[in-house]
Design an enzyme around this catalytic site. Structure first.
Site, mmCIF file in Angstrom:
data_model
loop_
_atom_site.group_PDB
_atom_site.id
_atom_site.type_symbol
_atom_site.label_atom_id
_atom_site.label_comp_id
_atom_site.label_asym_id
_atom_site.label_seq_id
_atom_site.Cartn_x
_atom_site.Cartn_y
_atom_site.Cartn_z
ATOM 1 N N GLU A 285 -3.336 47.341 19.322
ATOM 2 C CA GLU A 285 -3.696 45.942 19.072
ATOM 3 C C GLU A 285 -3.940 45.690 17.594
ATOM 4 O O GLU A 285 -3.422 44.721 17.020
ATOM 5 C CB GLU A 285 -4.929 45.559 19.877
ATOM 6 C CG GLU A 285 -5.318 44.101 19.724
ATOM 7 C CD GLU A 285 -4.217 43.171 20.178
ATOM 8 O OE1 GLU A 285 -3.750 42.378 19.342
ATOM 9 O OE2 GLU A 285 -3.813 43.248 21.341
ATOM 10 N N ASP A 289 -1.562 43.319 15.142
ATOM 11 C CA ASP A 289 -2.099 42.141 14.457
ATOM 12 C C ASP A 289 -1.865 42.212 12.955
ATOM 13 O O ASP A 289 -1.440 41.230 12.329
ATOM 14 C CB ASP A 289 -3.592 42.004 14.750
ATOM 15 C CG ASP A 289 -3.875 41.644 16.200
ATOM 16 O OD1 ASP A 289 -2.928 41.266 16.908
ATOM 17 O OD2 ASP A 289 -5.038 41.741 16.620
ATOM 18 N N SER A 499 -1.041 38.584 22.573
ATOM 19 C CA SER A 499 -1.646 39.219 21.402
ATOM 20 C C SER A 499 -0.621 39.399 20.294
ATOM 21 O O SER A 499 -0.989 39.563 19.129
ATOM 22 C CB SER A 499 -2.240 40.577 21.779
ATOM 23 O OG SER A 499 -1.234 41.431 22.290
ATOM 24 N N ASP A 541 10.529 22.151 21.758
ATOM 25 C CA ASP A 541 10.064 22.070 23.141
ATOM 26 C C ASP A 541 10.719 23.176 23.977
ATOM 27 O O ASP A 541 11.936 23.368 23.929
ATOM 28 C CB ASP A 541 10.418 20.693 23.706
ATOM 29 C CG ASP A 541 9.686 20.372 24.992
ATOM 30 O OD1 ASP A 541 8.809 21.161 25.386
ATOM 31 O OD2 ASP A 541 9.982 19.321 25.586
ATOM 32 N N ILE A 542 9.919 23.910 24.726
ATOM 33 C CA ILE A 542 10.421 24.963 25.610
ATOM 34 C C ILE A 542 10.481 24.402 27.029
ATOM 35 O O ILE A 542 9.459 23.963 27.568
ATOM 36 C CB ILE A 542 9.521 26.215 25.557
ATOM 37 C CG1 ILE A 542 9.368 26.706 24.116
ATOM 38 C CG2 ILE A 542 10.071 27.312 26.458
ATOM 39 C CD1 ILE A 542 10.669 27.095 23.438
ATOM 40 N N GLY A 573 8.175 18.211 27.118
ATOM 41 C CA GLY A 573 6.859 17.813 26.635
ATOM 42 C C GLY A 573 5.870 18.960 26.729
ATOM 43 O O GLY A 573 6.237 20.115 26.952
ATOM 44 N N ASP A 575 3.275 21.552 28.168
ATOM 45 C CA ASP A 575 3.059 22.182 29.468
ATOM 46 C C ASP A 575 2.049 23.318 29.302
ATOM 47 O O ASP A 575 1.838 23.817 28.188
ATOM 48 C CB ASP A 575 4.374 22.696 30.063
ATOM 49 C CG ASP A 575 5.080 23.702 29.171
ATOM 50 O OD1 ASP A 575 4.541 24.814 28.988
ATOM 51 O OD2 ASP A 575 6.167 23.388 28.648
#
Length: 595
Positions: A285, A289, A499, A541-542, A573, A575
């Site tokens: 992690e 990052d 993450s 937009d996905i 839009g 979601d």
């Protein structure tokens, strides 16, 4: 001889004094849990001499005015846009009345709290106290509570506590007391590989493995790199014994971002935080990052390492960090808010969270207020949305257990920017584990109304009763979150999870900040009013894919009620899987230049 009116005044005076005395001898419950939270087992009482570091949050009389101020500062076109507050200005605005602070400080000293251990920080008061003193002062009993899934993890907690009735209206909460959270890394899966072969075809390859160059291509970043600048620092949160290793970072940069050879990060230690370079523990992690926050931006990057379960005053009962009982969120936030403006990060990226319902409501509100304070000071607070889709156990934890989708916290706080996950390209799609939904604790801010209500109109009565349609919508945005290349312990692997999405999005914001700073404009700060307003046209937009969850399994005991076909779909839009979409850097760069 007293006249009748004089006798009346004396009687009234004595009556008021008697009432005050009575209130001082009565107590009011501040917080109470109906049962021991799921996943915890009550153990023995701690030694009476065990020391606890307490955080007391005072009731904020100006809370609504403050929250509106934060939104105004962060809304392009408002006369106060970009006028971020200094530490002193913020503290002065939130500082309670002197008589309130004085009465609580007197109560602490009367209870035996050492004056030298008390830190009066305005709207918060911090102090050290023994278990026996705390039990007398709060009319409660503390016990050790063990994690049923990992007996080596335990903490000192109680199920309820009370304060004198005359002080109760001014005390919002005292922690650690009833907070039994389990912050988790938002990493869905890790696949260890010896090598990853990269082809010259970015489009084909990026459907298999994500690298910094892939993200540059997908989000149209070109060769844009932030200029290292103390005003544009990316802060990366490190919890749960995650250590950012320099050697792994250097190898990652050499392989995946060779143009940044020589780039580096620094470390700030909070509480008993460490950054061990030779630990054998998994640190994927932290590596993930740092690799993408810096490798995609070149911005000055700081790793804020906070002791795994919060700051600790060592003693025989809690001799080391393995047995630490306190809260890392609060410790990190108070540390950051204590910094002068020229030492504060412009962006804080955090890839940890927990089920919202596992967090006491007062703790959730107080912590969210601290995120709002960072927002007021110009910090873009970015959180991964989580990796459980619509939810994991999908069961409420009160006395009456009913099926419910599980939003995550702190992603559900309106003053953080929550990042969901996508995968694939051409088309980019929502990925099934991307957490989202609607907060059960935090009301939807007005600037979300148009976007979220449009979605709810399309949803109709599907999943009615499993979520609160009035709640803050999660996530706000999304970014790639599958098969990120990462170095850990000298080996290349792939990581999936929101993450990965959060630091990638943070790096894009750092590059946008650099554009603004080069134009002598302030950093973007709190992003959400911008995202749902002028910035929305800068997101793709996905509309393919969706999330899943509530499959009849939880990580504590393995079983949970299933909700057949539970899902949120990506749609036109906003979601609750991908928010308003993924960033288009080219368009966003043009927008932020003109704000």
């Amino acid at each position: 001889m007293l006249l009748p009116w004089q006798q009346t005044i004396i009687i009234l005076f004595l009556g008021v004094n008697s009432l005050v005395a009575a209130l001082r001898n009565t107590y009011r419950t501040v917080e109470e849990l109906p049962t021991i939270p799921e996943g915890w087992i009550q153990g023995k009482p701690p030694s009476p001499e065990t020391s606890i570091r307490m955080n007391l949050a005072l009731f904020q009389e100006k809370a609504h005015a403050f929250e509106q101020m934060v939104v105004d500062i962060s809304t392009p076109g408002h006369s106060n846009y970009g006028k971020h507050l200094s530490r002193r200005t913020l503290k002065d605005f939130l500082r309670p009345r002197k008589e309130v602070s004085d009465s609580i400080l007197s109560w602490l000293e009367e209870a035996g709290v050492a004056k030298k251990s008390i830190l009066n920080d305005g709207d918060w008061i911090h102090f050290a106290i023994s278990v026996s003193q705390a039990e007398r002062m709060l009319k409660t009993r503390f016990h050790y509570y063990h994690d049923s899934g990992d007996p080596s993890v335990f903490m000192i907690r109680t199920l309820q506590y009370s304060v004198p009735s005359h002080l109760a209206p001014d005390i919002h909460m005292i922690q650690p007391t009833t907070k039994f959270g389990k912050p988790k890394k938002h990493g869905n899966s890790i696949a260890k590989l010896e090598t990853i072969q990269l082809s010259s075809n970015a489009t084909t390859n990026c459907n298999v493995t994500i690298t910094p160059q892939c993200l540059r291509d997908i989000y149209k970043m070109g060769n844009s790199l932030a200029t290292p600048d103390y005003r544009n620092v990316i802060g990366v949160s490190g919890y749960l014994d995650q250590y950012a290793r320099y050697n792994d970072f250097y190898k990652f940069i050499d392989l995946y971002a060779p143009d940044l050879k020589g780039a580096n990060f620094s470390v700030k230690y909070i509480g008993k935080g460490q950054n061990l370079q030779n630990s054998t523990k998994n640190s994927v992690e932290a590596s993930l990052d740092i690799d993408y926050a810096l490798g995609l931006s070149n911005a000055t990057t700081v790793f804020y390492t906070t002791s795994g379960r919060g700051p600790l005053v060592p003693d025989l009962e809690q001799p080391d960090q393995e047995h630490n009982s306190n809260e890392p969120y609060l410790d990190q936030l108070h540390y950051l808010l204590s910094l002068p403006s020229d030492e504060l990060p412009a962006i804080l990226s955090t890839s940890y969270g927990e089920n919202e319902q596992s967090v006491p409501e007062k703790f959730s509100n107080a912590t969210c207020s601290l995120f709002a304070q960072l927002a007021a000071r110009g910090v873009s607070v970015i959180f991964s949305s989580g990796d459980t889709g619509v939810g994991s156990s999908c069961l409420t934890n009160g006395r009456k257990k009913v099926s419910r989708f599980n939003p995550t916290f702190p992603a559900s706080c309106p003053f953080v920017t929550s990042v969901g996950a996508t995968f694939r390209i051409n088309p980019e799609m929502a990925i099934s584990f991307s957490s989202g939904g609607f907060s059960d604790r935090h009301i939807r801010p007005r600037f979300q109304d148009d976007a979220v209500l449009t979605y709810l109109d399309k949803l109709g009565n599907q999943w009615e009763g499993l979520y609160d349609p009035r709640g803050r919508g999660i996530p706000d945005v999304a970014a790639q979150g599958s098969n990120f290349a990462v170095y850990d312990h000298g080996r290349v692997g792939m990581v999936s999870g929101t993450s990965a999405s959060a630091p990638a999005f943070a790096a894009i914001i750092a590059n946008l900040n650099s554009i603004r700073l080069n134009a002598n404009k302030p950093v973007l700060g709190y992003l959400n009013p911008f995202i749902y307003g002028q910035g929305r046209q800068g997101f793709t937009d996905i509309v393919h894919g969706g999330s899943r969850g509530c499959a009849g399994y939880n990580s504590t005991n393995g079983s949970a009620p299933a909700v057949p076909y539970a899902s949120w779909n990506a749609t036109e839009g906003w979601d609750p899987v991908t928010g308003v979409g993924t960033p288009n850097f080219e368009i966003l760069a043009k927008i932020v230049r003109d704000l």
